[in-house]
Scaffold this active site. Structure first.
Site, mmCIF file in Angstrom:
data_model
loop_
_atom_site.group_PDB
_atom_site.id
_atom_site.type_symbol
_atom_site.label_atom_id
_atom_site.label_comp_id
_atom_site.label_asym_id
_atom_site.label_seq_id
_atom_site.Cartn_x
_atom_site.Cartn_y
_atom_site.Cartn_z
ATOM 1 N N HIS A 1 0.859 -1.195 0.000
ATOM 2 C CA HIS A 1 0.000 0.000 0.000
ATOM 3 C C HIS A 1 0.884 1.230 0.000
ATOM 4 O O HIS A 1 1.644 1.456 0.944
ATOM 5 C CB HIS A 1 -0.896 0.015 1.247
ATOM 6 C CG HIS A 1 -1.843 -1.145 1.297
ATOM 7 N ND1 HIS A 1 -3.113 -1.100 0.766
ATOM 8 C CD2 HIS A 1 -1.688 -2.399 1.789
ATOM 9 C CE1 HIS A 1 -3.714 -2.269 0.937
ATOM 10 N NE2 HIS A 1 -2.861 -3.086 1.556
ATOM 11 N N ASP B 1 2.230 -6.284 2.628
ATOM 12 C CA ASP B 1 1.014 -5.627 3.108
ATOM 13 C C ASP B 1 1.373 -4.433 3.995
ATOM 14 O O ASP B 1 0.633 -4.082 4.912
ATOM 15 C CB ASP B 1 0.081 -6.593 3.840
ATOM 16 C CG ASP B 1 -1.351 -6.057 3.903
ATOM 17 O OD1 ASP B 1 -1.659 -5.059 3.217
ATOM 18 O OD2 ASP B 1 -2.160 -6.636 4.646
ATOM 19 N N HIS C 1 -8.649 -10.558 -1.137
ATOM 20 C CA HIS C 1 -8.617 -10.403 0.320
ATOM 21 C C HIS C 1 -9.641 -11.410 0.832
ATOM 22 O O HIS C 1 -10.840 -11.159 0.799
ATOM 23 C CB HIS C 1 -8.989 -8.972 0.737
ATOM 24 C CG HIS C 1 -8.905 -8.778 2.219
ATOM 25 N ND1 HIS C 1 -8.029 -7.894 2.803
ATOM 26 C CD2 HIS C 1 -9.556 -9.387 3.256
ATOM 27 C CE1 HIS C 1 -8.140 -7.952 4.133
ATOM 28 N NE2 HIS C 1 -9.073 -8.858 4.422
HETATM 29 O O1 DOR Z 1 -4.254 -4.237 7.838
HETATM 30 C C1 DOR Z 1 -4.573 -3.948 6.695
HETATM 31 N N1 DOR Z 1 -4.430 -2.689 6.211
HETATM 32 N N2 DOR Z 1 -5.124 -4.881 5.934
HETATM 33 C C2 DOR Z 1 -5.630 -4.606 4.722
HETATM 34 O O2 DOR Z 1 -6.160 -5.499 4.114
HETATM 35 C C3 DOR Z 1 -5.635 -3.220 4.228
HETATM 36 C C4 DOR Z 1 -4.592 -2.410 4.838
HETATM 37 C C5 DOR Z 1 -4.766 -0.923 4.602
HETATM 38 O O3 DOR Z 1 -5.036 -0.540 3.462
HETATM 39 O O4 DOR Z 1 -4.612 -0.164 5.551
HETATM 40 ZN ZN ZN Z 2 -3.291 -5.062 1.896
#
Ligand code: DOR
Ligand code: ZN
Length: 335
Positions: free
Chosen positions: A14, A240, A134
């Site tokens: 991300h 992640d 997911h």
């Molecule tokens: O912990 C997480 N944060 N899991 C996810 O699937 C998305 C991610 C986020 O975008 O903050």
């Molecule tokens: Zn993710």
């Protein structure tokens, strides 16, 4: 003691947008040759035009680094075969989020009806576009991934030519499911290899280790370690890494996500060395992803040396995993 990783890849990352993108992208771009960029922005990346302009913003944020952002669309039930055919040259995968299961996923799929969605999966299969998922239901938090298993099985059996990636698996059940179907693959995060629910909530609550899917039991972590440490060909690294400003983490209603990008390779080296498996790290952080995604990364050699360093308390307004703690390995040079 030192070793070189060739073109490491982070197949679940991300990067966000705006100021946060500028703050965090450099950490991944410095140490990785490429990454699969998650599309859960607000609004999510659901069309080629916004995907391409997001890619431009990422490239600007990582100017000067050898780094390929592999782009990913946010799955919509409205996608058509024609749309997918036109999008194909610009994307590496499509990510399916069940609605509401994690950060910025409210635009996801309400009810995953595999039969109803089959024209999209057929088209993705024909175009050889991998489907990243997911895999969590809206059930009890510890059982969400296990409950999603039935959907993974249905997808795997119904679309045998479709490459399906079970994102950030956290359970022994998922590790076993992965082995049962040829077209199922998985990403595994650093944090799920290191922590269990005890680290999040067993003592004082640690918001910086709160993520989705939530970390599980010791036996689950063991199953993930077995896959990663042995360089199992169906498993690849996907950090992640999910940054949130400290104000969204250290509060009531803490956002889910662990920011691990700046420490990912160092901590992986420490983990693999501890288990005497350093020779399998190349497969886990690069080779398996190349095979699964059929991609050829840009050439980048990352040298790691065994030399202790202390992780900074913050990067901008984001607290990283292992903030203030020592790590045994350092990225020393990148060429
Ligand atoms: O912990 C997480 N944060 N899991 C996810 O699937 C998305 C991610 C986020 O975008 O903050
Ligand atoms: Zn993710």
């Amino acid at each position: 003691m030192r070793f070189i990783l060739n073109s490491p890849l982070d197949m679940h990352l991300h990067l966000r947008d705006g100021g946060m993108l500028k703050n965090v992208a450099k950490f991944s771009a410095k140490e990785f040759a490429g990454a699969l960029i998650m599309p859960n922005l607000l609004p999510p990346i659901t069309d080629t035009q916004s995907l391409l302009s997001y890619k431009k913003r990422i490239l600007k944020a990582v100017t000067g680094e050898k780094f390929t952002p592999c782009m990913c669309l946010f799955f919509k039930e409205s996608y058509t075969a024609d749309f997918l055919e036109k999008a194909k040259p610009h994307i590496t995968a499509i990510k399916l989020y069940p609605s509401g299961v994690t950060t910025n996923s409210s635009g996801g799929v309400e009810q995953i009806d595999v039969k109803k969605l089959s024209p999209i999966f057929e088209a993705m299969s024909a175009l050889d576009i991998p489907l990243c998922v997911h895999g969590e239901t809206n059930g009890f938090v510890m059982d969400r991934e296990k409950e999603f298993g039935a959907i993974y099985e249905q997808l795997a059996v119904s679309f045998p030519k479709l490459t399906i990636i079970m994102e950030h698996i956290t359970t022994k059940a998922s590790a076993e499911l992965l082995k049962r179907h040829e077209n199922l693959y998985a990403t595994i995060t650093l944090h799920h290899l290191l922590i269990t629910l005890d680290d999040v909530a067993g003592g004082l609550l640690n918001p910086h280790l709160f993520c989705k899917p939530i970390a599980k039991r010791y036996e689950d972590r063991e199953a993930l370690l077995e896959l990663a440490l042995n360089g199992d060909k169906k498993a690849m690294f996907g950090s992640d890494s999910a940054p949130h400003p400290v104000s969204k983490k250290e509060c009531c209603g803490c956002a889910a996500g662990i920011f691990s990008a700046p420490i990912a390779l160092s901590a992986l080296a420490e983990l693999f060395e501890k288990h005497n498996k350093l020779t399998n790290l190349q497969a886990f952080v690069s080779n398996n992803a190349r095979d699964i995604y059929k991609l050829i990364p840009i050439e980048k050699n990352v040298t790691l040396e065994k030399e202790e360093w202390t992780v900074p308390a913050k990067f901008g307004d984001v607290v990283p995993m292992f903030a203030g703690q020592p790590l045994k390995w350092q990225v020393k040079c990148v060429s």
